[in-house]
Design a protein around this motif. Structure first.
Motif, PDB file in Angstrom:
ATOM      1  N   MET A  45      36.628  41.382  43.973  1.00 11.36           N
ATOM      2  CA  MET A  45      36.161  40.345  43.043  1.00 11.36           C
ATOM      3  C   MET A  45      34.689  40.033  43.305  1.00 11.36           C
ATOM      4  O   MET A  45      33.910  39.899  42.361  1.00 11.36           O
ATOM      5  CB  MET A  45      37.021  39.082  43.238  1.00 11.36           C
ATOM      6  CG  MET A  45      36.825  38.038  42.168  1.00 11.36           C
ATOM      7  SD  MET A  45      37.276  38.635  40.533  1.00 11.36           S
ATOM      8  CE  MET A  45      35.957  37.953  39.550  1.00 11.36           C
ATOM      9  N   PRO A  68      40.648  38.255  37.433  1.00  8.81           N
ATOM     10  CA  PRO A  68      41.635  39.087  38.117  1.00  8.81           C
ATOM     11  C   PRO A  68      43.052  38.674  37.815  1.00  8.81           C
ATOM     12  O   PRO A  68      43.319  37.587  37.313  1.00  8.81           O
ATOM     13  CB  PRO A  68      41.321  38.850  39.584  1.00  8.81           C
ATOM     14  CG  PRO A  68      40.787  37.454  39.599  1.00  8.81           C
ATOM     15  CD  PRO A  68      40.051  37.265  38.315  1.00  8.81           C
ATOM     16  N   LEU A  78      32.710  42.620  41.774  1.00 10.77           N
ATOM     17  CA  LEU A  78      32.734  42.537  40.310  1.00 10.77           C
ATOM     18  C   LEU A  78      31.953  41.318  39.813  1.00 10.77           C
ATOM     19  O   LEU A  78      31.657  41.216  38.636  1.00 10.77           O
ATOM     20  CB  LEU A  78      34.180  42.484  39.808  1.00 10.77           C
ATOM     21  CG  LEU A  78      34.958  43.786  39.988  1.00 10.77           C
ATOM     22  CD1 LEU A  78      36.388  43.620  39.529  1.00 10.77           C
ATOM     23  CD2 LEU A  78      34.288  44.917  39.223  1.00 10.77           C
ATOM     24  N   SER A 104      40.631  44.130  50.083  1.00 10.27           N
ATOM     25  CA  SER A 104      41.311  42.967  49.524  1.00 10.27           C
ATOM     26  C   SER A 104      40.790  42.632  48.131  1.00 10.27           C
ATOM     27  O   SER A 104      39.729  43.094  47.719  1.00 10.27           O
ATOM     28  CB  SER A 104      41.081  41.771  50.428  1.00 10.27           C
ATOM     29  OG  SER A 104      39.724  41.416  50.355  1.00 10.27           O
ATOM     30  N   GLY A 105      41.563  41.823  47.437  1.00  7.24           N
ATOM     31  CA  GLY A 105      41.185  41.423  46.092  1.00  7.24           C
ATOM     32  C   GLY A 105      39.906  40.620  46.065  1.00  7.24           C
ATOM     33  O   GLY A 105      39.101  40.772  45.153  1.00  7.24           O
ATOM     34  N   TYR A 106      39.690  39.772  47.070  1.00 10.54           N
ATOM     35  CA  TYR A 106      38.505  38.909  46.983  1.00 10.54           C
ATOM     36  C   TYR A 106      37.221  39.681  47.224  1.00 10.54           C
ATOM     37  O   TYR A 106      36.175  39.308  46.703  1.00 10.54           O
ATOM     38  CB  TYR A 106      38.609  37.699  47.915  1.00 10.54           C
ATOM     39  CG  TYR A 106      39.044  38.010  49.322  1.00 10.54           C
ATOM     40  CD1 TYR A 106      40.380  37.882  49.692  1.00 10.54           C
ATOM     41  CD2 TYR A 106      38.138  38.406  50.282  1.00 10.54           C
ATOM     42  CE1 TYR A 106      40.793  38.160  50.976  1.00 10.54           C
ATOM     43  CE2 TYR A 106      38.547  38.687  51.564  1.00 10.54           C
ATOM     44  CZ  TYR A 106      39.879  38.570  51.906  1.00 10.54           C
ATOM     45  OH  TYR A 106      40.274  38.846  53.178  1.00 10.54           O
ATOM     46  N   VAL A 107      37.293  40.781  47.980  1.00 10.06           N
ATOM     47  CA  VAL A 107      36.079  41.580  48.150  1.00 10.06           C
ATOM     48  C   VAL A 107      35.792  42.362  46.873  1.00 10.06           C
ATOM     49  O   VAL A 107      34.648  42.422  46.406  1.00 10.06           O
ATOM     50  CB  VAL A 107      36.208  42.522  49.359  1.00 10.06           C
ATOM     51  CG1 VAL A 107      35.106  43.553  49.348  1.00 10.06           C
ATOM     52  CG2 VAL A 107      36.152  41.722  50.645  1.00 10.06           C
ATOM     53  N   LEU A 117      44.999  36.222  45.401  1.00  7.53           N
ATOM     54  CA  LEU A 117      44.421  37.302  46.191  1.00  7.53           C
ATOM     55  C   LEU A 117      42.928  37.448  45.937  1.00  7.53           C
ATOM     56  O   LEU A 117      42.198  37.923  46.791  1.00  7.53           O
ATOM     57  CB  LEU A 117      45.108  38.633  45.847  1.00  7.53           C
ATOM     58  CG  LEU A 117      46.585  38.738  46.157  1.00  7.53           C
ATOM     59  CD1 LEU A 117      47.130  40.086  45.718  1.00  7.53           C
ATOM     60  CD2 LEU A 117      46.813  38.549  47.647  1.00  7.53           C
ATOM     61  N   SER A 118      42.491  37.051  44.763  1.00  7.67           N
ATOM     62  CA  SER A 118      41.126  37.365  44.381  1.00  7.67           C
ATOM     63  C   SER A 118      40.133  36.244  44.635  1.00  7.67           C
ATOM     64  O   SER A 118      38.936  36.485  44.631  1.00  7.67           O
ATOM     65  CB  SER A 118      41.064  37.752  42.906  1.00  7.67           C
ATOM     66  OG  SER A 118      41.841  38.891  42.701  1.00  7.67           O
ATOM     67  N   TYR A 151      34.860  39.493  34.905  1.00  7.43           N
ATOM     68  CA  TYR A 151      36.223  39.959  35.149  1.00  7.43           C
ATOM     69  C   TYR A 151      37.086  38.803  35.630  1.00  7.43           C
ATOM     70  O   TYR A 151      36.691  38.033  36.491  1.00  7.43           O
ATOM     71  CB  TYR A 151      36.172  41.057  36.212  1.00  7.43           C
ATOM     72  CG  TYR A 151      37.495  41.663  36.587  1.00  7.43           C
ATOM     73  CD1 TYR A 151      38.143  42.561  35.742  1.00  7.43           C
ATOM     74  CD2 TYR A 151      38.086  41.363  37.807  1.00  7.43           C
ATOM     75  CE1 TYR A 151      39.341  43.137  36.089  1.00  7.43           C
ATOM     76  CE2 TYR A 151      39.295  41.942  38.173  1.00  7.43           C
ATOM     77  CZ  TYR A 151      39.922  42.823  37.305  1.00  7.43           C
ATOM     78  OH  TYR A 151      41.115  43.391  37.660  1.00  7.43           O
TER      79      TYR A 151
END
Lengths: 315, 685
Positions: free
Chosen positions: A213, B123, A216, A208-211, B128-129, B121
């Motif tokens: 993120m 997103p 990062l 998923s995007g949050y993982v 979603l992020s 970063y």
């Protein structure tokens, strides 16, 4: 939200009780006949029917039975003439012991292996584990039981007892060794599903995007997994665990029969053989209640683990 | 005072970074990235990020922009592998490395120290992020903790509050304790930006951070980014496919095509004198407001087929439809009115220059939202609506909530909007005989009024653009016209006949005549059916055709949308987004309808694809005399597609009239604010 789920559960149980009652009415056989045997005179039968209130309309009997359920009185066994409560108390506790042992081992093992497998996705260890759990999942519980018996208590090694000794007046856990095979069988049946479902859920979450993120953001990998990924897997995984636990309540019938384990399953088999309607009804309700409660817990966990649902329930 | 304190603190920790003296923060050279066991995604990509400057990486989806950006953080997505090149973090950019270092050679552990702290970063999709199960304050705080920012928890708490106000959000405890789903899209994105700026990074990478935001929110977010990067001397890498955004925010541009950089240079130069044909094509695809001038005030519709970028030929083509547009328009007036920031450098740069010139230190911004500077400057440039703008700039959650539009907007609408639509409607009368008329339409879910008192006419051969933010009721209105939403009061008439509210009760003929194209081409076509199967469903519904005739009609429709009949046996999975949307348009056309309802059909597409779809619609309209209702939140498209413009705000038509007249002379403050926020190419000057 939670209250709503609770109310739904109560409704489901009521509906189940009605179904159970109606279907046991449809069973062939006459409880009075079953108690008194083939030689009984018609007068005696009639008198017993009167005593058991079998002549009342079905809804009157339903409500008196339902009332009994609420007050903890499960009725009178047609086979023994004694109270169902007394008959089932030891069997239910024996089965509960087995299920609790199985659950306590299976849940952590399933979740940990599933998560581990997801994190090592595509590597050899993951593939071995996935293949292994697929094979296990494909085997019916009695095959697993028989293989374990062959392996551990008869042909290969003779370490563990293959059947349960339970003399009257003795509890199954007086001989802890005899619990191992049945619980191991149950664990091996439910764990593969838990592993596979946990793995799938975790893979979704890890992608998923949050993982991404979280990575990062430079967070340590442990924090990424436990703080960012796991909370999102809890809800779906709880559902799987609940389904497996609920399966235990029913699947235990076969396993208990295999190991001659004096639990719910055996009681059910006996009751059906004896046309012991009251016991069948009581057992059906116990298993249904177990299903409902386990699923309710899973739903509540799902709601609590998801802030979106949680905050909605508050407002 | 606080500034000196901070200096002292930083000195004590030995973290003073002489960023201003560094010329370059990151140098990417000859970067090659490939699919594991496959072809190259990035082919010899090189660029430089400099402190205080923003480099825009431009290209379409799939061109490798995101891969290149993530490579700057030594992060490759699953299935990709590094084939060569270096990403050098220059000396002085990080406190961990005295000398320049190649990030691609660093260990995972060393790289982790840089990610989020030195290189941050933002997103693409904050929904979603951001982690839905963590409070937003915590999500910012954990970056600070991971990078040991500040000496203790208290200092970190202060920094969280400070960075929140830097991005123009409320910084109080209650706000920090919210979960992402309790914020609007724009607020979520600013949380993402706050997260990135929290540790005062040297480099920030922004991956299309404004996709999916409406223009007003996008404007706000761009402003925030611009201010923070210039103010704190951060090197920015901004990924986008929209050159209008580039014009607004970037100092330098690199254009990517199929994994390679085909053109780069200062933004101004590249946008003014594009050398590569691809850059020119991208530029042509931008639906800037100034398109009006190119078309000499004529109608938006160009009848010439086969030209992919429709805005080139506007000048030369004769006007085909509506007589309403013949009134000559003084181009300069249009441009000034429509886009007040037209005088270039002033607008874009003003964000930076006017931001409290005496106090460049970030700390001082703490108790004052950074947007104050911009407020003044924009007001000066715009001249007209300073008051209204100012209100919007303040970090009040309520205002932003409206911009991002949550469902909660509904109940308030009835009271909030004064009925100012009467004269707009009057002005719109005349012209062709309407095919579809909407009369006194009102729709409410309980107390929430979604639409109120809507009167609208769709004439043959004309497009009415329905403009509004998400939640303004524009999709509901279009669905009502198509018969997909029952439960309204008022009337929808087709050729003077009142239509039943639900398609089920409309006659086959009525259903045939009004067709609908959905927003997402990715979900509106059944992936298990071939295009041909999907397209002939409407024909089966109307009946009266045998199998061969249906197939022939489908093939014709595919030809009509310039896909070609070879697509008939393909499945949606084999088609690109633009091709799918063409197929969806073909499905709507196969029945030869007289009315086409297009619900945000270009918003999921890249800018250049959007251009070709719009071109297609214009041609089709010309060929078939369709009446179109074109729903969008992108006002920049207005001149290119619409004859009439209807602006919907909170369920009311606040503006309705010929496109030209509305754009030239917007009556309602909401329309004016929409116009003001549109990013245009002119700003690159």
């Amino acid at each position: 939200m939670i209250l709503k789920r609770l109310a739904v559960s109560v409704l489901v149980l009521l509906a189940v009780s009605l179904l159970v009652f109606v279907f046991t009415l449809l069973l062939p056989g006459d409880p009075a006949q079953a108690i008194l045997g083939q030689q009984a005179t018609p007068e005696r039968l009639e008198a017993l029917r009167e005593q058991l209130q079998l002549n009342d309309p079905w809804y009157v009997r339903y409500f008196s039975w339902l009332g009994g359920l609420f007050t903890g009185d499960l009725g009178t066994s047609a086979a023994t003439g004694g109270s169902v409560n007394a008959l089932l108390a030891s069997k239910v506790s024996a089965s509960m012991v087995l299920m609790v042992i199985a659950a306590v081992i299976a849940i952590p093992v399933g979740l940990l292996l599933g998560t581990w497998s997801a994190m090592r996705r595509g590597r050899a260890s993951d593939q071995v584990l996935t293949g292994f759990s697929l094979v296990l999942a494909a085997l019916p519980e009695f095959v697993i039981g028989v293989v374990l018996t062959t392996l551990l208590s008869t042909t290969v090694f003779q370490l563990l007892p293959s059947v349960t000794m339970a003399a009257p007046g003795m509890q199954v856990w007086d001989y802890p060794l005899q619990l191992i095979l049945p619980s191991l069988t149950l664990v091996l049946v439910v764990v593969p599903y838990m592993i596979r479902m946990t793995r799938t859920t975790m893979i979704d979450v890890l992608d998923s995007g949050y993982v991404e993120m979280a990575r990062l953001k430079g967070l340590p990998e442990r924090q990424v997994i436990f703080k960012h990924a796991l909370p999102h897997a809890i809800g779906p995984v709880a559902q799987v665990v609940a389904m497996q636990l609920a399966w235990l309540a029913g699947g235990i019938v076969v396993v208990e029969f295999l190991f001659r384990y004096p639990g719910l399953g055996q009681a059910m088999v006996d009751a059906v053989n004896n046309r012991d309607v009251q016991v069948v009804q009581a057992l059906s309700m116990i298993i249904a209640a177990f299903y409902v409660v386990v699923n309710l817990i899973a739903d509540v966990i799902g709601i609590l683990a998801n802030p979106k649902l949680r905050t909605e329930s508050r407002s | 005072m606080r500034r000196s304190e901070q200096k002292a603190r930083e000195k004590a920790r030995g973290t003073v970074v002489p960023r201003a003296t560094v010329d370059t923060a990151i140098t990417v050279s000859h970067l090659d990235v490939g699919v594991t066991g496959g072809g190259l995604i990035l082919d010899d990509v090189s660029f430089r990020l400099r402190p205080g400057r923003i480099l825009a990486l431009v290209g379409e989806s799939g061109s490798g922009k995101t891969t290149a950006a993530l490579a700057c953080m030594n992060h490759l997505r699953a299935g990709l592998e590094l084939r060569g090149g270096t990403v050098e973090l220059q000396e002085g950019a990080s406190r961990f490395h005295r000398n320049a270092v190649d990030l691609l050679t660093l260990s995972e552990r060393k790289m982790r120290r840089l990610r989020g702290g030195t290189i941050a970063y933002v997103p693409q999709d904050p929904a979603l992020s951001l982690n839905g199960s963590l409070r937003v304050g915590e999500q910012i705080a954990e970056v600070l903790r991971a990078h040991e920012f500040g000496r203790n928890a208290r200092e970190r708490d202060l920094r969280v509050a400070e960075v929140l106000s830097e991005v123009g959000l409320p910084s109080d405890r209650a706000y920090q304790r919210r979960f992402p789903h309790q914020l609007s899209g724009g607020q979520q994105q600013r949380i993402g930006i706050a997260m990135a700026f929290a540790c005062r990074p040297a480099v920030i990478i922004l991956d299309e951070p404004t996709t999916g935001l409406d223009v007003a929110t996008q404007d706000l977010v761009l402003k925030t980014i611009y201010q923070l990067t210039t103010k704190h001397d951060v090197a920015g890498l901004y990924i986008t496919h929209d050159l209008a955004v580039v014009a607004r925010i970037a100092d330098d541009v690199a254009v990517m095509l199929h994994g390679a950089i085909v053109e780069d240079g200062p933004a101004e130069e590249v946008l003014r004198n594009p050398e590569h044909p691809y850059t020119r094509a991208l530029l042509d695809a931008v639906p800037d407001m100034r398109g009006a001038r190119d078309m000499g005030g004529g109608p938006a519709v160009s009848p010439e087929p086969g030209i992919r970028a429709p805005w080139d030929d506007g000048r030369s083509t004769a006007s085909f439809a509506s007589q309403e547009h013949t009134a000559p328009v003084a181009p300069s007036v249009v441009a000034d009115d429509a886009a007040p920031h037209v005088d270039g450098a002033g607008a874009a740069r003003s964000w930076g220059t006017s931001a409290e010139p005496g106090t460049p230190e970030p700390g001082t911004g703490g108790d004052q939202p950074p947007s104050t500077g911009a407020q003044g400057s924009t007001a000066a440039a715009a001249g007209t609506d300073a008051g209204g703008h100012g209100v919007e700039e303040r970090p009040a959650p309520a205002v932003d909530g409206r911009a991002g539009t949550t469902a909660g907007d509904g109940p308030a609408t009835g009271a909030a909007t004064p009925g100012g639509n009467a004269d707009g409607v009057v002005g719109s009368r005349g012209g062709n005989h309407p095919v579809v008329s909407v009369r006194g339409l009102r729709m409410a879910y309980g107390p929430a009024v979604i639409l109120d008192g809507i009167d609208l006419d769709l004439a043959a051969g004309q497009t009415t653009m329905l403009l509004g933010e998400s939640g303004s009721g524009k999709t509901t209105l279009s669905r009502i016209v198509a018969g997909l939403n029952a439960g309204y009061t008022g009337e929808v008439l087709l050729d003077g006949q009142v239509l039943a509210p639900s398609t089920r009760r409309r006659t086959t003929e009525q259903r045939r005549r009004i067709q609908y194209v959905f927003q997402s081409p990715f979900s509106s076509l059944n992936p298990r059916r071939t295009i041909g199967d999907s397209l002939q469903v409407p024909l089966q519904m109307t009946g009266g055709m045998n199998r061969e005739q249906r197939r022939a009609a489908v093939a014709d429709a595919l030809d009509a949308v310039r896909l070609g009949r070879s697509y008939i046996d393909r499945r949606p999975g084999e088609l690109s987004g633009g091709e799918r949307q063409r197929a969806a348009v073909a499905r709507a056309l196969v029945n030869a309808p007289s009315v086409l309802v297009c619900d945000e059909i270009t918003s999921a597409l890249d800018v250049s694809v959007q251009a070709s779809v719009i071109e297609l619609l214009r041609e089709l309209q010309h060929e078939r005399g369709l009446a179109m209702l074109f729903v969008t939140h992108n006002i920049a498209l207005a001149r290119h597609i619409s004859h009439k413009l209807a602006v919907l705000e909170k369920g009311k038509l606040v503006e309705y009239g010929p496109t030209d007249a509305v754009l030239r002379n917007p009556r309602h403050g909401y329309t004016r604010s929409l116009l003001r926020h549109v990013p245009t190419l002119e700003e690159a000057g």
